[in-house]
Design a protein around this motif. Structure first.
Motif, PDB file in Angstrom:
ATOM      1  N   ALA A   7      52.113 124.057  48.784  1.00 24.52           N
ATOM      2  CA  ALA A   7      53.418 124.051  49.084  1.00 24.52           C
ATOM      3  C   ALA A   7      53.712 125.926  49.584  1.00 24.52           C
ATOM      4  O   ALA A   7      54.571 126.129  50.345  1.00 24.52           O
TER       5      ALA A   7
ATOM      6  N   LEU B 103      52.407 126.150  53.257  1.00 26.64           N
ATOM      7  CA  LEU B 103      53.673 125.573  54.003  1.00 26.64           C
ATOM      8  C   LEU B 103      54.731 126.525  54.192  1.00 26.64           C
ATOM      9  O   LEU B 103      55.201 126.642  55.358  1.00 26.64           O
TER      10      LEU B 103
ATOM     11  N   ILE C  18      57.821 119.084  44.376  1.00 23.99           N
ATOM     12  CA  ILE C  18      56.444 119.336  44.876  1.00 23.99           C
ATOM     13  C   ILE C  18      55.310 118.361  44.416  1.00 23.99           C
ATOM     14  O   ILE C  18      54.620 117.564  45.130  1.00 23.99           O
TER      15      ILE C  18
ATOM     16  N   VAL D  21      60.100 118.423  52.435  1.00 23.65           N
ATOM     17  CA  VAL D  21      59.647 119.879  52.303  1.00 23.65           C
ATOM     18  C   VAL D  21      60.726 120.756  52.780  1.00 23.65           C
ATOM     19  O   VAL D  21      60.863 122.091  52.170  1.00 23.65           O
TER      20      VAL D  21
ATOM     21  N   THR E  95      61.806 124.015  50.451  1.00 20.70           N
ATOM     22  CA  THR E  95      62.213 125.383  50.969  1.00 20.70           C
ATOM     23  C   THR E  95      63.621 125.905  50.483  1.00 20.70           C
ATOM     24  O   THR E  95      63.831 127.136  50.302  1.00 20.70           O
TER      25      THR E  95
END
Length: 153
Positions: free
Chosen positions: A11, A14, A97, A142, A146
């Protein structure tokens, strides 16, 4: 436990892979966004970000704007340590996550030793150009992670 740690590393990697040269918008609460300012109409900025998509921010909430700032090793002004802290100390973010561990794209990345090495080493250029990472970054899950980290949603 190892899978949880790998997920946190993934995570973080990314999120950092979204780093680019962009305008930096500092808000009155001290938070920062990086992106391209598209317009200012009726007191509302429209900003395109790689991590949140298009966002709208009231002009009164903007403290400063810095044009074309490099955000290397940060995500919208957040350091790697702050991102890790946010992930591990927010139960909702961590739950989101960990739920991704069963996603086929995430499993493929977690099983790819070369990608995990890039993530562990923080090789942002290689991560940004990796097709698997690019595809995963467009997933709603995702992008939600964020947003949770950047603006606490």
């Amino acid at each position: 436990m190892l899978l949880k740690f790998k997920s946190i590393i993934l995570a973080t990697g990314l999120l950092l892979s979204t780093v680019s040269l962009a305008d930096t918008i500092e808000l009155t609460d001290g938070s920062r966004l990086s992106g391209e300012i598209k317009s200012l109409n009726d007191g509302i900025y429209v900003i395109n970000t790689s991590s949140l998509g298009q966002v709208r921010i009231e002009q009164s909430k903007v403290r400063t704007i810095s044009k074309g700032q490099s955000t290397t090793n940060t995500l919208n002004g957040l350091s790697l340590d702050v991102i890790k802290h946010s992930i591990t100390n927010n139960p909702d973010t961590l739950k989101t996550i960990l739920a991704l561990q069963n996603d086929p794209q995430v499993k493929a990345i977690l099983a790819d030793p070369e990608l995990m090495k890039l993530i562990s080493n923080g090789d942002l250029n290689a991560l940004q150009s990796n097709q698997k990472i690019q595809q995963l970054m467009t997933s709603p899950e995702v992008q939600a992670i964020t947003r949770q980290i950047l603006i606490g949603q």
